[in-house]
Motif scaffolding. Structure first.
Motif, PDB file in Angstrom:
ATOM      1  N   UNK A 103     -26.480  15.559 -48.107  1.00  0.00           N
ATOM      2  CA  UNK A 103     -27.676  16.300 -47.708  1.00  0.00           C
ATOM      3  C   UNK A 103     -27.324  17.508 -46.849  1.00  0.00           C
ATOM      4  N   UNK A 104     -26.355  17.353 -45.956  1.00  0.00           N
ATOM      5  CA  UNK A 104     -25.942  18.471 -45.121  1.00  0.00           C
ATOM      6  C   UNK A 104     -25.273  19.562 -45.951  1.00  0.00           C
ATOM      7  N   UNK A 105     -24.518  19.176 -46.964  1.00  0.00           N
ATOM      8  CA  UNK A 105     -23.885  20.169 -47.830  1.00  0.00           C
ATOM      9  C   UNK A 105     -24.941  20.962 -48.602  1.00  0.00           C
ATOM     10  N   UNK A 106     -26.009  20.281 -49.041  1.00  0.00           N
ATOM     11  CA  UNK A 106     -27.107  20.970 -49.719  1.00  0.00           C
ATOM     12  C   UNK A 106     -27.789  21.950 -48.764  1.00  0.00           C
ATOM     13  N   UNK A 107     -28.007  21.511 -47.537  1.00  0.00           N
ATOM     14  CA  UNK A 107     -28.631  22.382 -46.541  1.00  0.00           C
ATOM     15  C   UNK A 107     -27.736  23.589 -46.257  1.00  0.00           C
ATOM     16  N   UNK A 108     -26.437  23.362 -46.172  1.00  0.00           N
ATOM     17  CA  UNK A 108     -25.498  24.452 -45.927  1.00  0.00           C
ATOM     18  C   UNK A 108     -25.550  25.466 -47.068  1.00  0.00           C
ATOM     19  N   UNK A 109     -25.646  24.976 -48.288  1.00  0.00           N
ATOM     20  CA  UNK A 109     -25.744  25.850 -49.459  1.00  0.00           C
ATOM     21  C   UNK A 109     -26.995  26.720 -49.372  1.00  0.00           C
ATOM     22  N   UNK A 110     -28.118  26.092 -49.035  1.00  0.00           N
ATOM     23  CA  UNK A 110     -29.376  26.830 -48.921  1.00  0.00           C
ATOM     24  C   UNK A 110     -29.336  27.847 -47.783  1.00  0.00           C
ATOM     25  N   UNK A 111     -28.709  27.479 -46.670  1.00  0.00           N
ATOM     26  CA  UNK A 111     -28.603  28.407 -45.552  1.00  0.00           C
ATOM     27  C   UNK A 111     -27.755  29.621 -45.924  1.00  0.00           C
ATOM     28  N   UNK A 120     -28.417  27.483 -36.850  1.00  0.00           N
ATOM     29  CA  UNK A 120     -28.431  26.277 -37.681  1.00  0.00           C
ATOM     30  C   UNK A 120     -27.200  26.213 -38.587  1.00  0.00           C
ATOM     31  N   UNK A 121     -26.683  27.364 -38.996  1.00  0.00           N
ATOM     32  CA  UNK A 121     -25.488  27.402 -39.844  1.00  0.00           C
ATOM     33  C   UNK A 121     -24.327  26.730 -39.112  1.00  0.00           C
ATOM     34  N   UNK A 122     -24.158  27.072 -37.860  1.00  0.00           N
ATOM     35  CA  UNK A 122     -23.067  26.499 -37.059  1.00  0.00           C
ATOM     36  C   UNK A 122     -23.286  25.008 -36.818  1.00  0.00           C
ATOM     37  N   UNK A 123     -24.531  24.612 -36.540  1.00  0.00           N
ATOM     38  CA  UNK A 123     -24.833  23.196 -36.304  1.00  0.00           C
ATOM     39  C   UNK A 123     -24.508  22.360 -37.528  1.00  0.00           C
ATOM     40  N   UNK A 180     -27.508  30.963 -48.883  1.00  0.00           N
ATOM     41  CA  UNK A 180     -28.337  31.829 -49.711  1.00  0.00           C
ATOM     42  C   UNK A 180     -29.352  32.586 -48.867  1.00  0.00           C
ATOM     43  N   UNK A 181     -29.956  31.909 -47.902  1.00  0.00           N
ATOM     44  CA  UNK A 181     -30.924  32.575 -47.035  1.00  0.00           C
ATOM     45  C   UNK A 181     -30.265  33.694 -46.242  1.00  0.00           C
ATOM     46  N   UNK A 182     -29.054  33.448 -45.755  1.00  0.00           N
ATOM     47  CA  UNK A 182     -28.351  34.473 -44.977  1.00  0.00           C
ATOM     48  C   UNK A 182     -28.012  35.678 -45.862  1.00  0.00           C
ATOM     49  N   UNK A 183     -27.594  35.408 -47.096  1.00  0.00           N
ATOM     50  CA  UNK A 183     -27.220  36.495 -47.997  1.00  0.00           C
ATOM     51  C   UNK A 183     -28.423  37.350 -48.390  1.00  0.00           C
ATOM     52  N   UNK A 184     -29.577  36.720 -48.490  1.00  0.00           N
ATOM     53  CA  UNK A 184     -30.778  37.466 -48.887  1.00  0.00           C
ATOM     54  C   UNK A 184     -31.546  38.009 -47.685  1.00  0.00           C
ATOM     55  N   UNK A 185     -31.078  37.721 -46.484  1.00  0.00           N
ATOM     56  CA  UNK A 185     -31.729  38.258 -45.296  1.00  0.00           C
ATOM     57  C   UNK A 185     -32.947  37.483 -44.832  1.00  0.00           C
ATOM     58  N   UNK A 186     -33.129  36.275 -45.324  1.00  0.00           N
ATOM     59  CA  UNK A 186     -34.302  35.477 -44.985  1.00  0.00           C
ATOM     60  C   UNK A 186     -34.030  34.438 -43.907  1.00  0.00           C
ATOM     61  N   UNK A 187     -32.792  34.347 -43.443  1.00  0.00           N
ATOM     62  CA  UNK A 187     -32.425  33.322 -42.467  1.00  0.00           C
ATOM     63  C   UNK A 187     -32.948  33.700 -41.088  1.00  0.00           C
TER      64      UNK A 187
END
Length: 66
Positions: free
Chosen positions: A21-29, A43-46, A31-38
């Protein structure tokens, strides 16, 4: 943030599920960072640190079983 003492009480299967689950969340984060939506950049570091903690505890459990 998850405490290591709390994680040590869980079984290896529970830790593996949480790791997935954490790996899935990391993947989504990522993508959000790359698209500027983060919004919560911390949370990325956590998530990265929680993954490392879980992997460490899983390694300890496997070494203890041998």
């Amino acid at each position: 943030m998850v405490k290591a003492a709390d994680l040590k009480t869980k079984t290896a299967d529970q830790l593996s599920e949480q790791l997935v689950e954490l790996k899935k969340e990391q993947f989504n984060l990522r993508f959000q960072r790359a698209s500027g939506q983060l919004e919560n950049t911390a949370r990325v570091r956590q998530v990265r640190r929680e993954i490392a903690t879980i992997k460490t505890i899983l390694g300890e459990k496997t070494r203890a079983a041998v």
